[in-house]
Design a protein around this motif. Structure first.
Motif, PDB file in Angstrom:
ATOM      1  N   SER B  27       0.882  -1.596   0.267  1.00 30.38           N
ATOM      2  CA  SER B  27      -0.368  -0.104  -0.212  1.00 30.38           C
ATOM      3  C   SER B  27       0.595   1.522  -0.310  1.00 30.38           C
ATOM      4  CB  SER B  27      -1.005  -0.004   1.347  1.00 30.38           C
ATOM      5  OG  SER B  27       0.112   0.509   2.843  1.00 30.38           O
ATOM      6  N   LEU B 297      -6.535   1.516  -1.778  1.00 25.39           N
ATOM      7  CA  LEU B 297      -7.769  -0.356  -1.409  1.00 25.39           C
ATOM      8  C   LEU B 297      -6.936  -1.604  -0.746  1.00 25.39           C
ATOM      9  CD1 LEU B 297      -9.442  -0.627  -4.599  1.00 25.39           C
ATOM     10  CD2 LEU B 297     -10.492  -1.263  -2.736  1.00 25.39           C
ATOM     11  N   SER B 300      -6.849  -0.275   3.188  1.00 29.94           N
ATOM     12  CA  SER B 300      -8.041  -0.601   3.833  1.00 29.94           C
ATOM     13  C   SER B 300      -8.317  -2.361   4.066  1.00 29.94           C
ATOM     14  CB  SER B 300      -9.349  -0.262   2.596  1.00 29.94           C
ATOM     15  OG  SER B 300      -9.347  -0.982   1.278  1.00 29.94           O
ATOM     16  N   ILE B 462     -13.382  -7.510  -0.980  1.00 32.77           N
ATOM     17  CA  ILE B 462     -12.767  -6.017  -1.586  1.00 32.77           C
ATOM     18  C   ILE B 462     -11.379  -6.606  -2.573  1.00 32.77           C
ATOM     19  CG2 ILE B 462     -11.823  -4.238  -0.734  1.00 32.77           C
ATOM     20  CD1 ILE B 462     -13.915  -3.617   1.556  1.00 32.77           C
ATOM     21  N   TYR B 466     -11.128  -5.880  -6.262  1.00 30.90           N
ATOM     22  CA  TYR B 466     -10.273  -5.476  -6.569  1.00 30.90           C
ATOM     23  C   TYR B 466      -9.090  -6.353  -8.009  1.00 30.90           C
ATOM     24  CZ  TYR B 466      -5.678  -3.192  -5.791  1.00 30.90           C
ATOM     25  OH  TYR B 466      -3.758  -1.982  -5.943  1.00 30.90           O
TER      26      TYR B 466
END
Lengths: 233, 787
Positions: B27, B297, B300, B462, B466
């Motif tokens: 990330s 994203l 998270s 998610i 993604y």
């Protein structure tokens, strides 16, 4: 279905310490017998149940169930054997919280070759009014009845019960034992029940006492009582 | 001692923590790399555009000499011979050409105040380098707007010098002092040059911006004029201080088509909407937004997994925490080691991601500079980026961890000392339980076990969405250049295009050649169009509508390209006004070809010839299967060279696609692994019970983690319409902003391969988890206190 143990021992090794949980046990349990394994904590009851049911392997000796040597079976064969022949009830009910009563019983039915119907078994354990309830909506006794139904629905030839009333009060415990007794009579299921409560022995056909891994007493109960008549010690 | 206890607890979960660390690192890595990479272009680009006075808008105009131009020329500079275009006029009467240009420009400044404009002239030449044909667009140096900018070396000071692009030079191992032989003359490279009106080397109507075989270049003015190829031109303009973009849009853009003075203007584009000069603005904004979005994203996902893990660890430590509380430990004393170790684990992961990001920023920036013609600046680290990449996610992770710990610590010691009360069936499991009534119980459990922990399920959804989206998006780029350019050349049989000279008539075509008229600045309903006059029975340039040959439809009207149709909304049956110089014709659109090669329209050559010259037989271009001699034409273009350029660009797209797919698979596999392991741990006793009852490993696998496979496939399938909508959105955005159609495409095989990839990553992620399943002993069911 009969169970035969010949010179069965179980030794746990932890570091340099060896613990003899079961010492050279030899015994035979006949088809349809209601056997109570009695003994204090650490006497080897649970180990005995584990190795009799194929949940654990003995260190030495031979275990035969209806002529089949289960102590020689591999994990796959044992799974198949348990699936086709055995039922289990534990002190903790081990119900799946996301399933209701009927569905929890179905968990047992789905792996069986000749299962009973779910409704029939639920009726036998007296839970028909609660059939759609979830475990958290039931009392401890009711939950244990569900776990009995789950074991019975498989139509097992032998049922292993590990302290099934350990977490229940006296009245509820008697109810649960009564159900086991009824099922034993009705379906001729061999029942092996372990407990540390000597009073429960009075409802069995046979009592086997264990101490420090050894069978110290093994006798037929000639004054077998109905579960409701047990005097809780 | 408390620190030691927490440390040992966490140590047991080192694989999960390590993989969680990878996600956290990713990330901050993605954000840092993209932010610094884009920043390394943005800052120097802004300075460069300022110094070189980049145009704020560009005006394209007709090459045709229109009636007004002819009238003006008759009065001021009577052309010596009959010419139809300004580019031809420049060859024959340069002074007259400039007078007409000045006149056109004075009409613009006379009509619209508060703007300054300047003519931008260029010539395209082709030459051989290392056996390949390369294209140079020689731009004439300007005085005020779109000035040349040297990244290295100097401007040509003598006629035998040339400046080229630095990227082109690098890609061809050229350096200052090397010699290029162009049009039979040797030129020494004096420097590396950039032009602010070409931040993307779009030197033709197609979407080719390959910098290996084409470059912008600068000669001395004298040498520029000496080169005998037709001149191309547009007008670059800037706003004066008191004019805003909004005012320009209202005053100029909304009105120029209605103004009689603007009779020669084909289009006016703001730089930000001009692919050639302004795509970099969208790219910078898009790059920053994408970097932030992708990292948010992933962050998270990481934060949610941290939350779930902290919660699980604390639940397993309830008893210990209860004892500590009963012994008199304060909440803060118990909390501190947990928060400390969360920080100890997250901070290095974030910092590692940050530093890897700073390292990756340079190659990332260089990848940008392979396409964009911009100066490269050093990458300077900033507190702001560090804050967003490291401090912000760390704060979120710590706050969430602290909140979960505090919630558990708020319980009384006696409650903590007692085992946790069985988790009840939640709302979702009850609802789903009803819907799944008819399913076998083992199948039902596949679903219900997932719905039992909604947060975990959300993380899974998610994460998979993604991965699915990125994979599908990557696939949409497969063959994008083929669809843009190569398909067109595959469908046609001409290998060479020869543009006839103005002053001589091209040789009549032989058997494998055909006459064509190409007009780059016709208008279709006021939209600038590349008009091509073809024979209705053309053998070497057929037109296809999906699968059918529609060439003979030219007898009935106009055929336009798919990209033109998409950008301008034209459809079959529309009647449009076709304007070619002073002549116009109402014509029906009879077909749409599958081409994506810009605003292009095809018409029957005889009709076009008649429109231009009131007679049939005119042509200005030869399409040929066999090689054409350059001596007979102004330029001869080999279509193979264009195909090569396009394939080179496709290779870059394929590389990007490959990297994206790998990143998606890594993230997806980690998420699947962590979640399946957690699910197995959560269902430890259930699994043992299933084993005792007699379920075999395969059945248990299916029940406990099989749900992930089902929902993963559902997510991958549901990502397809989302991805398609995104492609359409992006296509519309590109079309609206830049008049360019990016032919993203979804094929059934994309979906199938994406699902196969998911199944592979599922088994990859679940493989180790499954080994954990087999290690759960049968006796655990006996020991269990409560689920």
């Amino acid at each position: 279905m009969s169970i035969k143990l010949e010179d069965v021992s179980k030794i746990y090794v932890m570091g340099e310490v060896e613990t003899h949980a079961v010492k050279k046990a030899t015994l035979e349990i006949k088809k349809g017998e209601f056997v109570v394994l009695l003994g204090p904590s650490g006497s080897g009851k649970s180990t005995m149940l584990n190795i009799c049911s194929g949940l654990d392997n003995p260190t030495s000796g031979v275990i035969t169930i209806d002529g089949e040597v289960i102590s020689d079976m591999n994990s796959k064969e044992l799974t198949k054997f348990r699936r086709d022949n055995l039922g289990f009830i534990f002190q903790q009910y081990n119900l799946l919280q996301t399933l209701n009563v009927k569905e929890n019983v179905e968990v047992g039915r789905e792996v069986s070759l000749l299962p009973f119907t779910v409704a029939e078994v639920i009726e036998q354990v007296g839970l028909t009014p609660q059939i759609d309830k979830y475990p958290f909506q039931l009392s401890g006794g009711e939950q244990q009845r569900v776990s009995i139904a789950r074991a019975v629905v498989k139509n097992p030839k032998i049922m292993f019960c590990d302290e099934p009333t350990g977490a229940l009060d006296e009245d509820t415990a008697k109810e649960v034992l009564g159900i086991l007794q009824k099922l034993n009579k009705m379906y001729e299921t061999t029942i092996i029940l372990i407990t540390h409560n000597p009073s429960i022995g009075s409802m069995a056909d046979r009592i086997i006492k264990l101490n420090s891994g050894e069978v110290v007493e093994d006798y037929q109960n000639k004054t077998k009582l109905d579960a409701s008549e047990i005097s809780w010690g | 001692m408390l620190f030691k206890n927490v440390f040992r607890t966490l140590k047991k979960q080192y694989t999960q923590l390590l993989l969680l660390g990878v996600i956290i690192t990713l990330s901050s890595f993605i954000y840092t790399a993209m932010d610094y990479g884009v920043g390394g272009i943005k800052v120097p680009a802004e300075e460069y555009f300022e110094v070189a006075n980049q145009e704020d808008f560009a005006i394209s105009m007709m090459d045709f000499m229109l009636e007004e131009d002819l009238m003006y020329s008759v009065l001021h500079c009577m052309p010596s011979e009959e010419v139809y275009t300004l580019s031809a006029l420049k060859d024959t009467n340069s002074s007259c050409y400039y007078k007409i240009m000045d006149h056109r420009m004075s009409l613009i400044t006379g009509t619209y105040s508060s703007i300054s404009i300047e003519l931008r002239e260029y010539k395209d030449i082709f030459y051989d380098l290392s056996g390949d044909t390369h294209k140079l667009r020689i731009l004439k140096e300007n005085e005020e707007i779109n000035l040349s900018f040297f990244t290295k070396g100097d401007a040509p000071s003598i006629d035998s010098e040339i400046a080229v692009g630095e990227t082109y030079a690098k890609l061809n191992n050229l350096d200052i002092g090397d010699t290029l032989t162009v049009e039979g003359k040797d030129y020494r490279i004096s420097g590396f040059v950039l032009f602010p009106d070409y931040s993307l080397a779009i030197l033709s109507s197609g979407l080719v911006f390959d910098n290996e075989t084409q470059s912008l270049a600068l000669f001395t003015d004298a040498e520029f004029e000496r080169i005998s190829v037709p001149v191309g031109f547009h007008i670059g303009g800037v706003f004066d201080n008191n004019l805003t973009v909004k005012e320009f849009e209202t005053k100029v853009l909304d009105n120029y088509k209605d103004s009689d003075n603007m009779y020669f203007v084909t289009s006016i584009l703001l730089t930000e909407h001009n692919m050639r000069s302004g795509a970099i603005y969208g790219e910078i904004e898009g790059g920053e937004a994408t970097g932030l979005m992708l990292s948010i994203l992933i962050a998270s996902i990481a934060i949610l997994i941290v939350g779930i893990m902290v919660s699980k660890i604390l639940q397993s430590q309830r008893g210990a925490i209860g004892i500590l509380k009963s012994m008199g430990y304060k909440n803060s004393e118990i909390t501190l080691p947990y928060v400390f170790f969360i920080a100890i684990l997250a901070f290095p992961a974030l910092v590692t991601g940050y530093f890897l990001g700073t390292l990756a920023a340079e190659p990332f920036k260089n990848a940008f500079l392979l396409f964009y013609l911009l100066p490269s600046g050093p990458i300077n680290q900033t507190i702001g980026t560090f804050f967003v990449a490291v401090i912000v996610p760390l704060t979120f992770i710590l706050i969430l961890g602290y909140y979960i710990i505090k919630r558990i610590l708020s319980q009384k010691p006696v409650v903590l000392l007692n085992p946790q009360v069985s988790s009840k069936a939640n709302f979702f499991t009850k609802i789903m339980g009803k819907y799944l009534k008819r399913l076998k119980i083992t199948r039902k459990l596949q679903h219900l076990l997932l719905y039992r922990n909604i947060t975990k399920f959300m993380v899974f959804l998610i994460g998979m969405f993604y991965a699915a989206f990125l994979i599908l998006f990557s696939f949409s780029m497969v063959g994008i250049m083929d669809r843009t350019i190569i398909d067109y050349y595959d469908n046609t049989d001409h290998n060479y295009i020869g543009y006839c000279k103005y002053d001589t008539v091209c040789d009549l075509p032989t058997g494998s050649q055909e006459t064509v008229i190409e007009l780059p600045s016709a208008l279709v309903d006021d939209e600038e169009t590349y008009l091509v006059g073809l024979k209705t029975d053309s053998k070497i340039h057929k037109l296809y509508d999906k699968n059918n040959d529609v060439t003979n439809e030219l007898e009935n009207g106009l055929i336009i390209t798919k990209s033109f149709s998409l950008v301008k909304g034209f459809k079959i049956g529309d009647t449009v006004l076709l304007e070619v110089g002073n002549n116009s014709l109402e014509i029906e659109i009879v077909s749409i070809t599958t081409e994506y090669s810009g605003n292009k329209a095809y018409i029957d050559i005889d009709s076009l010839s008649d429109l231009l010259t009131r007679s049939t037989g005119y042509y200005n271009t030869i399409y040929s299967e066999t090689e054409l001699s350059p001596d007979n034409y102004v330029i001869v273009i080999s279509t193979n060279d264009i195909v090569d350029q396009t394939q080179r660009m496709q290779t870059l797209f394929d590389m990007m696609m490959f990297v994206t797919i790998i990143v998606s698979i890594v993230i997806g596999a980690i998420v699947v692994y962590i979640l399946t392991v957690m699910t197995i741990e959560d269902n430890f006793y259930n699994i043992s019970l299933f084993k005792v009852i007699g379920y075999n490993d395969k059945e248990i696998d299916k029940m406990i983690i099989g749900g992930y496979l089902i929902y993963g496939i559902i997510i991958f399938i549901s990502a397809i319409p989302t991805a398609i909508l995104s492609f359409i959105g992006l296509q519309l955005l590109m079309a609206r902003m830049y008049n360019v159609v990016m032919p993203f495409e979804f094929s059934l095989w994309h979906g199938v391969v994406a699902i196969v990839i998911y199944i592979i990553l599922f088994y990859l992620g679940a493989y180790v988890a499954k080994r954990k399943l087999s290690r759960i002993s049968l006796q655990e069911a006996m020991k269990m206190y409560q689920i």
